[in-house]
Design a protein around this motif. Sequence first.
Motif, PDB file in Angstrom:
ATOM      1  N   GLU A   1       0.796  -1.225   0.000  1.00  0.00           N
ATOM      2  CA  GLU A   1       0.000   0.000   0.000  1.00  0.00           C
ATOM      3  C   GLU A   1       0.831   1.279   0.000  1.00  0.00           C
ATOM      4  OE1 GLU A   1      -2.507  -0.401   3.383  1.00  0.00           O
ATOM      5  OE2 GLU A   1      -3.656  -2.078   2.553  1.00  0.00           O
ATOM      6  N   LEU A   2       1.980   1.275   0.621  1.00  0.00           N
ATOM      7  CA  LEU A   2       2.790   2.479   0.703  1.00  0.00           C
ATOM      8  C   LEU A   2       3.446   2.810  -0.635  1.00  0.00           C
ATOM      9  CD1 LEU A   2       4.594   1.886   4.119  1.00  0.00           C
ATOM     10  CD2 LEU A   2       2.779   3.550   3.643  1.00  0.00           C
ATOM     11  N   GLY A   3       3.677   4.095  -0.875  1.00  0.00           N
ATOM     12  CA  GLY A   3       4.425   4.500  -2.050  1.00  0.00           C
ATOM     13  C   GLY A   3       5.893   4.147  -1.873  1.00  0.00           C
ATOM     14  N   PRO A   4       6.636   3.944  -2.975  1.00  0.00           N
ATOM     15  CA  PRO A   4       8.036   3.520  -2.866  1.00  0.00           C
ATOM     16  C   PRO A   4       8.907   4.472  -2.050  1.00  0.00           C
ATOM     17  CG  PRO A   4       7.246   3.250  -5.103  1.00  0.00           C
ATOM     18  CD  PRO A   4       6.181   3.998  -4.373  1.00  0.00           C
ATOM     19  N   ASP A   5       8.841   5.763  -2.330  1.00  0.00           N
ATOM     20  CA  ASP A   5       9.685   6.714  -1.601  1.00  0.00           C
ATOM     21  C   ASP A   5       9.242   6.850  -0.151  1.00  0.00           C
ATOM     22  OD1 ASP A   5      11.407   7.282  -3.734  1.00  0.00           O
ATOM     23  OD2 ASP A   5      10.080   8.833  -4.529  1.00  0.00           O
ATOM     24  N   ALA A   6       7.932   6.820   0.085  1.00  0.00           N
ATOM     25  CA  ALA A   6       7.429   6.906   1.456  1.00  0.00           C
ATOM     26  C   ALA A   6       7.881   5.707   2.279  1.00  0.00           C
ATOM     27  CB  ALA A   6       5.908   7.009   1.445  1.00  0.00           C
ATOM     28  N   PHE A   7       7.849   4.537   1.686  1.00  0.00           N
ATOM     29  CA  PHE A   7       8.284   3.327   2.393  1.00  0.00           C
ATOM     30  C   PHE A   7       9.774   3.391   2.691  1.00  0.00           C
ATOM     31  CE2 PHE A   7       8.523  -1.610   2.128  1.00  0.00           C
ATOM     32  CZ  PHE A   7       8.429  -1.713   3.509  1.00  0.00           C
ATOM     33  N   LEU A   8      10.557   3.895   1.739  1.00  0.00           N
ATOM     34  CA  LEU A   8      11.997   4.013   1.953  1.00  0.00           C
ATOM     35  C   LEU A   8      12.297   4.970   3.110  1.00  0.00           C
ATOM     36  CD1 LEU A   8      14.918   3.461   1.071  1.00  0.00           C
ATOM     37  CD2 LEU A   8      14.682   5.311  -0.598  1.00  0.00           C
ATOM     38  N   THR A   9      11.629   6.108   3.131  1.00  0.00           N
ATOM     39  CA  THR A   9      11.854   7.081   4.207  1.00  0.00           C
ATOM     40  C   THR A   9      11.452   6.508   5.553  1.00  0.00           C
ATOM     41  OG1 THR A   9      11.521   8.938   2.688  1.00  0.00           O
ATOM     42  CG2 THR A   9      11.238   9.382   5.034  1.00  0.00           C
ATOM     43  N   LEU A  10      10.291   5.868   5.605  1.00  0.00           N
ATOM     44  CA  LEU A  10       9.817   5.269   6.848  1.00  0.00           C
ATOM     45  C   LEU A  10      10.794   4.213   7.353  1.00  0.00           C
ATOM     46  CD1 LEU A  10       6.200   4.033   7.578  1.00  0.00           C
ATOM     47  CD2 LEU A  10       8.158   2.574   8.037  1.00  0.00           C
ATOM     48  N   ALA A  11      11.233   3.343   6.449  1.00  0.00           N
ATOM     49  CA  ALA A  11      12.111   2.241   6.845  1.00  0.00           C
ATOM     50  C   ALA A  11      13.452   2.749   7.331  1.00  0.00           C
ATOM     51  CB  ALA A  11      12.286   1.277   5.675  1.00  0.00           C
ATOM     52  N   ARG A  12      14.033   3.716   6.635  1.00  0.00           N
ATOM     53  CA  ARG A  12      15.322   4.247   7.063  1.00  0.00           C
ATOM     54  C   ARG A  12      15.232   4.895   8.444  1.00  0.00           C
ATOM     55  NH1 ARG A  12      17.637   6.951   1.387  1.00  0.00           N
ATOM     56  NH2 ARG A  12      18.745   5.069   0.676  1.00  0.00           N
ATOM     57  N   THR A  13      14.134   5.593   8.701  1.00  0.00           N
ATOM     58  CA  THR A  13      13.943   6.214  10.008  1.00  0.00           C
ATOM     59  C   THR A  13      13.803   5.163  11.095  1.00  0.00           C
ATOM     60  OG1 THR A  13      12.880   8.143   8.995  1.00  0.00           O
ATOM     61  CG2 THR A  13      12.464   7.768  11.339  1.00  0.00           C
TER      62      THR A  13
END
Length: 296
Positions: free
Chosen positions: A183-195
């Motif tokens: 469900e998450l957008g690719p860039d949003a998921f990347l930012t969330l995961a890195r945080t």
Amino acid sequence: MRDHRAVTSPTPGPRTPAPSTPAPRLIATDLDGTLLRDDKTVSPRTVAALAAAEEAGIEVFFVTGRPARWMDVVSDHLHGHGLAICGNGAAVVDLHGGPGNHRFVTIRELAVPDALDVVRVLRTAAPGTSFAVERTGGLHHEPTYPPLHLDPGESVAPAEKLLAGDAAVADQPVLKVLAYHPELGPDAFLTLARTAVGDLAAITRSSPSALLEISERSVSKASTLALCCEERGISPAEVVAFGDMPNDMEMLAWAGTSYAMGNAHPDVLTAATGVTATNNDDGVARVIEDILATRR
């Protein structure tokens, strides 16, 4: 050989070309979206440019997020080198044996305890995430992990079981963990995961979908390319690099001269010293041809 040396990846940022650039000794190119056309073929013009570069004494490295088993796409264009950096820097592979007969030269594995910690953190931070584990012998994934590339798993089980010490393939090093969110957008998921993950591991992406690639914390295309160049006495200033996605940014920032493809992710433009044509318009070949023309 397993290489556990830590190499700090540079932070991507705006680049200004040096006033005097040494003659290139190595070309480092990504594959998908960069060297390969959208139909996953290598154009005749690009094949000729790679061959001409090697004939001129410039080494060529394929530097990709692909696992070694997906390198048959360039197996007919190896010429004299036959080495590739795969898995976003997790392995250096000798491809001379042909498809299915590659040999791992260097492995920079993701420690199982760290992999388990990442899975635990992302299950909490992004419910609905499914995982796959890329080992040296193949891919293993959870039942809910989608067959994004029609790559059947060697085994199917929860990630915690795939990473267990008593797993049938526990003796095979873990190259990376893949995390997918429906469900998450690719860039949003990347930012969330890195945080959420912090410095537990290195996280990047190269897919247009919300698929993240997770490696040992010091592993990137740049850090492994740096090791390979150090072994050859090649400085960053003597490297020309090409890429199009976030997993290329550290490599583009590290190389003395680098090009974002005309089709590149917008963030990639901040890491490169220049921009070339798209992958479908032979952007890599055009730059190589210009390099060789100045040497005549």
